[in-house]
Every structure is written in structure tokens, then in C-alpha cells.
Design a protein around this motif. Structure first.
Motif, PDB file in Angstrom:
ATOM      1  N   LEU A 289       0.756  -1.326   0.002  1.00  0.00           N
ATOM      2  CA  LEU A 289       0.095  -0.043   0.050  1.00  0.00           C
ATOM      3  C   LEU A 289       0.935   1.295   0.025  1.00  0.00           C
ATOM      4  O   LEU A 289       0.411   2.234  -0.477  1.00  0.00           O
ATOM      5  CB  LEU A 289      -1.057   0.069   1.060  1.00  0.00           C
ATOM      6  CG  LEU A 289      -2.021  -1.184   1.238  1.00  0.00           C
ATOM      7  CD1 LEU A 289      -2.628  -1.102   2.561  1.00  0.00           C
ATOM      8  CD2 LEU A 289      -2.805  -1.171   0.233  1.00  0.00           C
ATOM      9  N   ASP A 290       2.124   1.225   0.683  1.00  0.00           N
ATOM     10  CA  ASP A 290       3.161   2.210   0.685  1.00  0.00           C
ATOM     11  C   ASP A 290       3.841   2.482  -0.536  1.00  0.00           C
ATOM     12  O   ASP A 290       5.019   2.152  -0.480  1.00  0.00           O
ATOM     13  CB  ASP A 290       3.918   2.286   2.039  1.00  0.00           C
ATOM     14  CG  ASP A 290       4.613   3.314   2.284  1.00  0.00           C
ATOM     15  OD1 ASP A 290       4.572   4.436   1.383  1.00  0.00           O
ATOM     16  OD2 ASP A 290       5.848   3.046   2.871  1.00  0.00           O
ATOM     17  N   THR A 291       3.314   2.694  -1.612  1.00  0.00           N
ATOM     18  CA  THR A 291       3.954   2.804  -2.939  1.00  0.00           C
ATOM     19  C   THR A 291       5.300   3.595  -3.116  1.00  0.00           C
ATOM     20  O   THR A 291       6.014   3.392  -3.694  1.00  0.00           O
ATOM     21  CB  THR A 291       2.831   2.990  -4.144  1.00  0.00           C
ATOM     22  OG1 THR A 291       2.513   4.421  -3.737  1.00  0.00           O
ATOM     23  CG2 THR A 291       1.941   2.033  -4.497  1.00  0.00           C
ATOM     24  N   ALA A 292       5.059   4.672  -2.061  1.00  0.00           N
ATOM     25  CA  ALA A 292       6.452   5.585  -2.174  1.00  0.00           C
ATOM     26  C   ALA A 292       7.413   5.095  -1.012  1.00  0.00           C
ATOM     27  O   ALA A 292       8.347   5.855  -0.956  1.00  0.00           O
ATOM     28  CB  ALA A 292       5.725   7.013  -1.680  1.00  0.00           C
ATOM     29  N   LYS A 293       7.188   4.046  -0.598  1.00  0.00           N
ATOM     30  CA  LYS A 293       8.114   3.379   0.517  1.00  0.00           C
ATOM     31  C   LYS A 293       8.482   4.430   1.471  1.00  0.00           C
ATOM     32  O   LYS A 293       9.688   4.505   1.899  1.00  0.00           O
ATOM     33  CB  LYS A 293       9.259   2.832  -0.386  1.00  0.00           C
ATOM     34  CG  LYS A 293       9.121   2.005  -1.472  1.00  0.00           C
ATOM     35  CD  LYS A 293       8.418   0.752  -0.665  1.00  0.00           C
ATOM     36  CE  LYS A 293       8.124  -0.244  -2.116  1.00  0.00           C
ATOM     37  NZ  LYS A 293       6.869  -0.841  -1.868  1.00  0.00           N
ATOM     38  N   ARG A 294       7.719   5.041   2.214  1.00  0.00           N
ATOM     39  CA  ARG A 294       8.114   6.306   3.185  1.00  0.00           C
ATOM     40  C   ARG A 294       7.835   5.541   4.588  1.00  0.00           C
ATOM     41  O   ARG A 294       8.437   6.191   5.646  1.00  0.00           O
ATOM     42  CB  ARG A 294       6.706   7.221   3.107  1.00  0.00           C
ATOM     43  CG  ARG A 294       6.651   7.995   1.842  1.00  0.00           C
ATOM     44  CD  ARG A 294       5.293   8.652   1.780  1.00  0.00           C
ATOM     45  NE  ARG A 294       4.234   7.788   2.024  1.00  0.00           N
ATOM     46  CZ  ARG A 294       3.008   8.157   1.956  1.00  0.00           C
ATOM     47  NH1 ARG A 294       2.886   9.444   1.511  1.00  0.00           N
ATOM     48  NH2 ARG A 294       2.097   7.403   1.861  1.00  0.00           N
ATOM     49  N   GLY A 295       7.419   4.283   4.788  1.00  0.00           N
ATOM     50  CA  GLY A 295       7.308   3.626   6.342  1.00  0.00           C
ATOM     51  C   GLY A 295       5.853   4.072   6.845  1.00  0.00           C
ATOM     52  O   GLY A 295       5.725   3.934   8.167  1.00  0.00           O
TER      53      GLY A 295
ATOM     54  N   LEU B 213       1.747   5.582   6.205  1.00  0.00           N
ATOM     55  CA  LEU B 213       0.346   5.809   5.553  1.00  0.00           C
ATOM     56  C   LEU B 213      -0.373   6.915   5.998  1.00  0.00           C
ATOM     57  O   LEU B 213      -0.395   6.997   7.222  1.00  0.00           O
ATOM     58  CB  LEU B 213      -0.663   4.612   5.287  1.00  0.00           C
ATOM     59  CG  LEU B 213       0.038   3.399   4.570  1.00  0.00           C
ATOM     60  CD1 LEU B 213      -1.042   2.318   4.752  1.00  0.00           C
ATOM     61  CD2 LEU B 213       0.310   3.603   3.182  1.00  0.00           C
ATOM     62  N   THR B 214      -0.816   7.870   5.421  1.00  0.00           N
ATOM     63  CA  THR B 214      -1.600   9.017   5.816  1.00  0.00           C
ATOM     64  C   THR B 214      -3.035   8.582   6.299  1.00  0.00           C
ATOM     65  O   THR B 214      -3.365   7.403   5.761  1.00  0.00           O
ATOM     66  CB  THR B 214      -1.852   9.968   4.611  1.00  0.00           C
ATOM     67  OG1 THR B 214      -2.567   9.693   3.751  1.00  0.00           O
ATOM     68  CG2 THR B 214      -0.577  10.615   4.327  1.00  0.00           C
ATOM     69  N   LYS B 215      -3.591   9.216   7.161  1.00  0.00           N
ATOM     70  CA  LYS B 215      -5.116   8.944   7.576  1.00  0.00           C
ATOM     71  C   LYS B 215      -6.000   8.621   6.367  1.00  0.00           C
ATOM     72  O   LYS B 215      -6.825   7.692   6.445  1.00  0.00           O
ATOM     73  CB  LYS B 215      -5.702   9.915   8.529  1.00  0.00           C
ATOM     74  CG  LYS B 215      -6.904   9.575   9.062  1.00  0.00           C
ATOM     75  CD  LYS B 215      -7.304  10.760  10.010  1.00  0.00           C
ATOM     76  CE  LYS B 215      -8.707  10.372  10.788  1.00  0.00           C
ATOM     77  NZ  LYS B 215      -8.964  11.330  11.620  1.00  0.00           N
ATOM     78  N   ASP B 216      -5.881   9.528   5.410  1.00  0.00           N
ATOM     79  CA  ASP B 216      -6.812   9.498   4.184  1.00  0.00           C
ATOM     80  C   ASP B 216      -6.440   8.373   3.381  1.00  0.00           C
ATOM     81  O   ASP B 216      -7.450   7.605   2.999  1.00  0.00           O
ATOM     82  CB  ASP B 216      -6.620  10.617   3.258  1.00  0.00           C
ATOM     83  CG  ASP B 216      -7.351  12.079   3.918  1.00  0.00           C
ATOM     84  OD1 ASP B 216      -8.284  12.027   4.887  1.00  0.00           O
ATOM     85  OD2 ASP B 216      -6.720  13.422   3.670  1.00  0.00           O
ATOM     86  N   GLU B 217      -5.103   7.844   3.172  1.00  0.00           N
ATOM     87  CA  GLU B 217      -4.790   6.888   2.718  1.00  0.00           C
ATOM     88  C   GLU B 217      -5.442   5.458   3.196  1.00  0.00           C
ATOM     89  O   GLU B 217      -5.802   4.648   2.731  1.00  0.00           O
ATOM     90  CB  GLU B 217      -3.340   6.587   2.342  1.00  0.00           C
ATOM     91  CG  GLU B 217      -2.705   7.559   1.388  1.00  0.00           C
ATOM     92  CD  GLU B 217      -1.018   7.525   1.213  1.00  0.00           C
ATOM     93  OE1 GLU B 217      -0.461   7.901   0.347  1.00  0.00           O
ATOM     94  OE2 GLU B 217      -0.698   7.238   2.693  1.00  0.00           O
TER      95      GLU B 217
ATOM     96  N   MET C 216      -9.063   0.969   3.501  1.00  0.00           N
ATOM     97  CA  MET C 216      -9.926  -0.018   4.566  1.00  0.00           C
ATOM     98  C   MET C 216     -11.347   0.241   4.289  1.00  0.00           C
ATOM     99  O   MET C 216     -12.062  -0.567   4.701  1.00  0.00           O
ATOM    100  CB  MET C 216      -9.487   0.510   5.866  1.00  0.00           C
ATOM    101  CG  MET C 216      -8.125   0.433   6.519  1.00  0.00           C
ATOM    102  SD  MET C 216      -7.235  -1.327   5.926  1.00  0.00           S
ATOM    103  CE  MET C 216      -7.758  -2.247   7.195  1.00  0.00           C
ATOM    104  N   THR C 217     -11.857   1.045   3.631  1.00  0.00           N
ATOM    105  CA  THR C 217     -13.281   1.154   3.127  1.00  0.00           C
ATOM    106  C   THR C 217     -13.692   0.605   1.776  1.00  0.00           C
ATOM    107  O   THR C 217     -14.825   0.534   1.564  1.00  0.00           O
ATOM    108  CB  THR C 217     -13.766   2.646   3.540  1.00  0.00           C
ATOM    109  OG1 THR C 217     -13.351   3.394   2.882  1.00  0.00           O
ATOM    110  CG2 THR C 217     -13.644   2.828   5.060  1.00  0.00           C
TER     111      THR C 217
END
Length: 193
Positions: A135-141, A143-147, A152-153
Motif C-alpha cells: 500500500l505504501d508505494t512511495a516506500k515512506r514507512g 500511510l496517511t490517515k486519508d490513504e 480500509m473502506t
């Protein structure tokens, strides 16, 4: 061979004790029944993590009179005729348990089998990490709340609003408004020892 049988009997006795203790927490009337809506919580408190679909199937197995592995109500044919005649009035022939409740006697054998077979085991930490990394395509470590809400929905088995709020309250760092998924995974993982 006797040692193996003794170990299995000991394991079954220990499972029965754990199941009874978990069940009793939700048996508010002390009548060996719990509200069907509490079954998921009981099962999860015993270290099992069924999906909502698996939980629904399990409840149907335990809740349905006559399902395999559970006692069922034997009704004589003449009693059925009497019930049909009196279908508009209050029948003397009630369901096996109060509607919306599951009896301990039905739950115990099914839950014991689940524990013995080690069904509904939690997802291993490395699998959870790989899922978050996909899910973390940018490999940041993180995820934002919006992501996280979007995934999840809208993907897979969607979370309900209540489930989403509960997860967000535990997962989201209020300062960054994101989830550091490695920290969250370590919090979620159940130690089976």
C-alpha cells in the motif's frame, strides 16, 4: 501413545477452562447464554482472528438448531401440526434458545475444535508488513490517515464506520496524522507463547 493422549486431554481441559472463562464474561444473566453479537469478541479474546465472513459462518453453525456437531431440537410430527394450528397465537413450542443468544453447550464443542485445529490464527507479522508495504508505494514507512481510510473502506472486506474509527484511534499518530505501520504491526501482533 498414552502420553500423547494425556497431552491432548490436558489441552482440551485447558481449552474448556479458557472458553468457559471467556464466555462467562459476557453471560450477564448467568444462564449459560450470551448475546450472539458478543461471539466475535469472545472468539478473538481466545486468540483467534476470523474474518467477518468466517465469523458469520461460525455463528450460523453454532446458532442453527441441528447443525453438525451441535445438539438439536427433536420435534414430534404432531407437535409441528399443533404449532401450525396455533401459528397466530403464542406457541408453547419455543426455539431451543432465546432469539439472539447462543448457549454455552453449543459453543463449547465448536470452539474447542477451532482451538485444537488452530483455525483462524492471526496473520504473521512479516505478512502484515508486506501488505502495508504494498500500500505504501512511495516506500515512506507510513500511510496517511486519508490513504488508510481509502484502503480500509474501499478494498477487500470493507471496515464498518465503527471499526474504522476504532482502528484510527489506535493506529493514527495525532501529530503527523499518519500511521507508522511497523509500530502499528508490533502493537497488533499476538504473542502465542
Amino acid at each position: 501413545m498414552a502420553d500423547e493422549k494425556d497431552r491432548e486431554e490436558t489441552a482440551v481441559a485447558e481449552f474448556h477452562k479458557k472458553i468457559k472463562e471467556a464466555f462467562e464474561v459476557f453471560d450477564h444473566e448467568s444462564n449459560n447464554t450470551v448475546d450472539v453479537r458478543e461471539i466475535g469478541t469472545i472468539i478473538r479474546s481466545l486468540g483467534c482472528c476470523p474474518s467477518e465472513g468466517e465469523l458469520h459462518d461460525l455463528i450460523a453453525e453454532v446458532f442453527t438448531p441441528g447443525s453438525e456437531g451441535t445438539p438439536h431440537l427433536h420435534v414430534p410430527a404432531d407437535a409441528i401440526e399443533i404449532v401450525q394450528i396455533h401459528s397466530d397465537s403464542q406457541s408453547f413450542l419455543e426455539e431451543e434458545e432465546p432469539t439472539g443468544y447462543i448457549r454455552f453447550e453449543k459453543f463449547l464443542p465448536v470452539m474447542t475444535e477451532i482451538l485444537l485445529e488452530r483455525r483462524y490464527r492471526p496473520i504473521p507479522e512479516d505478512v502484515l508488513l508486506r501488505a502495508f508495504e504494498v500500500l505504501d508505494t512511495a516506500k515512506r514507512g507510513f500511510l496517511t490517515k486519508d490513504e488508510l481510510i481509502k484502503y480500509m473502506t474501499e478494498e477487500g472486506e470493507p471496515f464498518s464506520q465503527e471499526e474504522m474509527e476504532e482502528m484510527l484511534s489506535a493506529a493514527i499518530d495525532p501529530e503527523s496524522n499518519s500511521i507508522n505501520y511497523k509500530d502499528y504491526i508490533s502493537m497488533m501482533v499476538i504473542d502465542e507463547n
